[in-house]
Design an enzyme around this catalytic site. Structure first.
Site, PDB file in Angstrom:
ATOM      1  N   CYS A   2      54.244  72.867 108.265  1.00 49.85           N
ATOM      2  CA  CYS A   2      55.459  72.243 108.138  1.00 49.85           C
ATOM      3  C   CYS A   2      56.326  72.511 109.614  1.00 49.85           C
ATOM      4  CB  CYS A   2      56.483  72.807 107.119  1.00 49.85           C
ATOM      5  SG  CYS A   2      55.885  72.359 105.603  1.00 49.85           S
ATOM      6  N   ARG A  30      51.592  70.054 112.630  1.00 54.46           N
ATOM      7  CA  ARG A  30      52.026  71.384 111.828  1.00 54.46           C
ATOM      8  C   ARG A  30      51.910  70.784 110.175  1.00 54.46           C
ATOM      9  NH1 ARG A  30      54.447  75.910 114.087  1.00 54.46           N
ATOM     10  NH2 ARG A  30      55.197  76.401 111.822  1.00 54.46           N
ATOM     11  N   TRP A  80      53.774  69.665 105.226  1.00 50.84           N
ATOM     12  CA  TRP A  80      52.293  69.903 104.593  1.00 50.84           C
ATOM     13  C   TRP A  80      52.612  70.351 103.065  1.00 50.84           C
ATOM     14  CZ3 TRP A  80      49.375  74.142 102.846  1.00 50.84           C
ATOM     15  CH2 TRP A  80      47.926  73.796 102.831  1.00 50.84           C
ATOM     16  N   ASN A 104      60.791  75.534 106.221  1.00 46.21           N
ATOM     17  CA  ASN A 104      59.337  75.701 106.442  1.00 46.21           C
ATOM     18  C   ASN A 104      59.093  77.302 105.921  1.00 46.21           C
ATOM     19  OD1 ASN A 104      56.746  76.402 107.599  1.00 46.21           O
ATOM     20  ND2 ASN A 104      57.384  77.007 109.614  1.00 46.21           N
ATOM     21  N   GLY A 105      58.272  77.358 105.041  1.00 43.97           N
ATOM     22  CA  GLY A 105      58.001  78.574 104.289  1.00 43.97           C
ATOM     23  C   GLY A 105      57.630  78.381 102.884  1.00 43.97           C
ATOM     24  N   GLU A 498      30.948  77.924 113.485  1.00 47.03           N
ATOM     25  CA  GLU A 498      31.860  77.268 114.096  1.00 47.03           C
ATOM     26  C   GLU A 498      31.603  75.795 114.224  1.00 47.03           C
ATOM     27  OE1 GLU A 498      34.899  77.884 114.238  1.00 47.03           O
ATOM     28  OE2 GLU A 498      35.378  76.118 116.095  1.00 47.03           O
ATOM     29  N   LYS A 502      33.793  72.719 112.646  1.00 45.40           N
ATOM     30  CA  LYS A 502      34.204  71.754 113.522  1.00 45.40           C
ATOM     31  C   LYS A 502      34.082  70.299 113.035  1.00 45.40           C
ATOM     32  CE  LYS A 502      36.552  73.306 115.023  1.00 45.40           C
ATOM     33  NZ  LYS A 502      37.604  74.475 115.046  1.00 45.40           N
ATOM     34  N   GLU A 505      35.579  69.549 109.535  1.00 47.46           N
ATOM     35  CA  GLU A 505      37.012  69.435 109.795  1.00 47.46           C
ATOM     36  C   GLU A 505      37.300  67.799 110.268  1.00 47.46           C
ATOM     37  OE1 GLU A 505      39.814  72.771 111.188  1.00 47.46           O
ATOM     38  OE2 GLU A 505      37.754  72.620 112.325  1.00 47.46           O
ATOM     39  N   HIS A 521      14.695  80.549 103.452  1.00 45.95           N
ATOM     40  CA  HIS A 521      15.074  81.416 102.320  1.00 45.95           C
ATOM     41  C   HIS A 521      15.893  80.479 101.257  1.00 45.95           C
ATOM     42  CE1 HIS A 521      13.193  84.729 103.838  1.00 45.95           C
ATOM     43  NE2 HIS A 521      14.035  84.666 105.185  1.00 45.95           N
ATOM     44  N   LYS A 619      47.967  72.937 111.167  1.00 47.49           N
ATOM     45  CA  LYS A 619      48.019  73.921 112.330  1.00 47.49           C
ATOM     46  C   LYS A 619      48.937  75.112 111.661  1.00 47.49           C
ATOM     47  CE  LYS A 619      46.258  74.458 116.425  1.00 47.49           C
ATOM     48  NZ  LYS A 619      44.938  74.399 116.507  1.00 47.49           N
TER      49      LYS A 619
END
Ligand code: F6R
Length: 624
Positions: A2, A30, A80, A104-105, A498, A502, A505, A521, A619
């Site tokens: 947000c 965001r 978001w 935002n929160g 990573e 990536k 995502e 395995h 983000k």
């Protein structure tokens, strides 16, 4: 997670809609589930417009609105979704009869506050927790409280986090306040213009003079400028000048700079990000000390003695930052011989971790605001551990809560998928390892050797980025894959994790990262003809092991793209081979990284996806 934005100016005749929308575009990474704005017209009536989806939809909707009846006072939000789906109805601003709020929160005692309001005749039109705020302010005001008391009493009754902007009907002013979520105000004294934002990037095109609010502070801006700036707990005035700074950020650092996407720009910025990490703001690598085979990290200076006493290290982070922790663990144990573990931050505080005063926790977070990592850090502090931070955001929550720390100083990372921050985090961890190593058994010549090789990194990364055309054509070739493995060993195993993150995502391909040794395995059961594996296999001490893993895959009909170094022999078991420059084993992670990042980026573009705004992500994840 947000973004909130607000604008107030004493200069009339400004296109407030355009200003708010521009602010939202800059904050959109965001959150991009829905967006909304509220403004005052010349009669001080509030007008609010909202739209589901990205800011561009709201922008298109507003094209049809008249722009000239509004005064330059407005608030804006990009969401978001947490409480309730991303519908227009749940979009901010939320309102009562008199107040409009962007938030935002998260409000943890939502139920209790809703009950209080319901008992007093209020009803709710949305699924959000935010709607409570304007209604609670109205409620307190109806009890005869002053405006400031009504707002502070409302905010103080919230358990959770918030940064809010409040617009009131019939009053030409904006009020901002925060606790636990970030809020800055840009101050342009010459034009008496004030820009509120969740972060600095959207502010710099108006002014570079920034007031960063601290928790429990409230600011009221009206035609006379900053009319009130108080601590909501003590209700005392706060000294503005102590919290004002001129930011080094410029308009350019917050723009795409000619690239199609921020992700591509940030991938290409990595050579510079490495230089900046080794010597912020100039080219002198001043954080590297060749003479003593050590690093100069100003942020660790005062903690130097304490850091000599620690006998265990815990690296804490989540997502990409956790992958950096995994590589950091290998560097720390190898270079310092201090036992080290890498822990995912979300559950750390739930598992009663073993921490004492000789335990050092290093919290790694690009944003410095990630709630999961903040929780882990608080657990460390509660149990008496010593904590360092590695963050990119100056004055972020984690940088304030840790005992000491170092900034990445690589400029804003705007693409949701982290790229240059990961590289910088890994580099700082290696630099920390040299520092702790030199405090202990690492010899001066070994330190010098490492320092000299670090200086070669920017040029090697630049050379690696030249492989983009080849990587792009491989992305075109493999864009239809549904599943993928990425494998690596030793220092390159965390890089495989990573790389898979990536790819997942930004392309939505089911990519899994494995230590190549683990493949046989279990995961190898998934290999069938055509199944693609990206093998991170430079010519290092484990090259033969990687070759065996590649053979096991091709024996079962799998396809392989091998990323190897230019000095490696022919790799017969790979359909495609990308050759990166030769370097020393510890540094291959830095050269493999731009390759898989470009691969993920071009796969996303081939699939027609927006790599800067992957679905469901945001983000700065400031909720648990
Ligand atoms: C992935 C990504 C996330 C973040 C994670 C932690 O590309 O960006 O996995 O790494 O949300 O964020 P920070 O580093 O801000 O704590």
């Amino acid at each position: 997670m947000c973004g909130i934005f607000g604008y107030f100016s004493t200069i009339a005749n400004q296109d407030i809609i355009k200003i708010l929308i521009k602010g939202l575009y800059n904050l959109e990474y965001r959150g991009y589930d829905s967006a909304g704005i509220a403004m005052l017209d010349i009669n001080l009536n509030v007008y609010s417009y909202k739209s589901q989806g990205k800011v561009s939809r709201l922008d298109a909707l507003l094209e049809t609105q008249l722009h000239n009846n509004f005064i330059p006072a407005g608030i804006a939000h990009t969401r978001w979704a947490t409480n309730g789906p991303p519908t227009e109805n749940n979009s901010h601003p939320h309102h009562s009869d008199e107040f409009w709020v962007v938030h935002n929160g998260i409000i943890n005692n939502e139920e209790e506050l809703k009950k209080l309001l319901t008992r007093n005749g209020y009803s709710f039109y949305s699924d959000t927790d935010t709607e409570i705020i304007p209604k609670l302010i109205s409620y307190h005001k109806s009890m005869g409280k002053t405006l400031v008391d009504a707002i502070t009493d409302t905010l103080q009754s919230i358990e959770g986090t918030y940064a809010v902007l409040i617009l009131q009907k019939n009053v030409d002013q904006i009020i901002g306040a925060k606790n636990g979520s970030p809020l800055v105000v840009g101050l342009d004294d010459t034009s008496q213009t004030f820009v509120f934002s969740s972060e600095i990037s959207p502010v710099v095109e108006h002014t570079r003079k920034i007031l960063t609010l601290e928790d429990n502070q409230l600011i009221l801006i009206n035609q006379s400028g900053i009319d009130l700036f108080i601590d909501m707990v003590t209700r005392e005035n706060v000294d503005i000048q102590k919290q004002v700074e001129t930011t080094v950020l410029t308009k350019e650092s917050a723009s795409k700079g000619g690239y199609d996407h921020f992700m591509l720009k940030e991938i290409h910025e990595q050579s510079k990000a490495i230089k900046d990490t080794m010597g912020p703001q100039n080219d002198t690598y001043y954080r590297l000390n060749s003479e003593f085979g050590n690093v100069n990290l100003g942020g660790l200076k005062e903690a130097d003695q304490k850091l000599r006493e620690i006998n265990r290290i815990v690296l804490l982070g989540v997502g990409t930052s956790y992958n950096a922790c995994q590589l950091g663990k290998l560097y720390f144990e190898r270079i310092t011989r201090i036992p080290c573990s890498a822990e995912e931050s979300p559950d750390y505080h739930l598992n009663d971790p073993i921490i004492d005063s000789s335990t050092l926790a290093i919290c790694i977070s690009q944003s410095g605001e990630t709630k999961d990592t903040v929780n882990a850090l608080e657990e460390v502090k509660t149990k008496g551990g010593f904590a360092l931070g590695i963050t990119n955001r100056v004055d972020s929550q984690i940088s304030k809560l840790t005992d000491a720390g170092v900034y990445n100083h690589i400029g804003p990372e705007i693409s949701v998928a982290s790229t240059k921050a990961f590289t910088s985090q890994c580099l700082l961890l290696l630099m920390f390892a040299i520092y702790f190593g030199r405090q202990r058994d690492l010899g001066k010549d070994e330190g010098q050797d490492l320092i000299e090789s670090l200086k070669e990194l920017p040029a090697l990364v630049e050379q690696t980025l030249q492989l983009e055309d080849q990587i792009k054509s491989l992305a075109q070739k493999y864009a239809n894959q549904k599943h993928m493995f990425v494998i690596g060993r030793k220092y390159n195993a965390p890089i495989a994790m990573e790389a898979a993150l990536k790819i997942k995502e930004v392309t939505y391909i089911k990519a899994e990262g494995y230590n190549a040794g683990v493949l046989k395995h279990g995961p190898i059961a998934l290999i069938e003809p055509g199944f693609l594996t990206l093998a991170l296999a430079p010519k290092d001490s484990i090259f033969d092991g990687m070759t065996n893993s590649m053979k096991q895959i091709t024996a079962r009909g799998g396809s392989i793209i091998a990323i190897t170094s230019e000095d490696a022999p022919v790799i017969e078991h790979a359909q495609d081979v990308i050759r990166i420059p030769k370097t020393r084993e510890k540094l291959y992670p830095f050269l493999l990284t731009p390759v898989y990042q470009l691969f993920a980026y071009h796969l996303a573009v081939c699939k027609g996806l927006d790599p800067d705004k992957p679905r469901n992500l945001a983000k700065s994840v400031t909720v648990e």
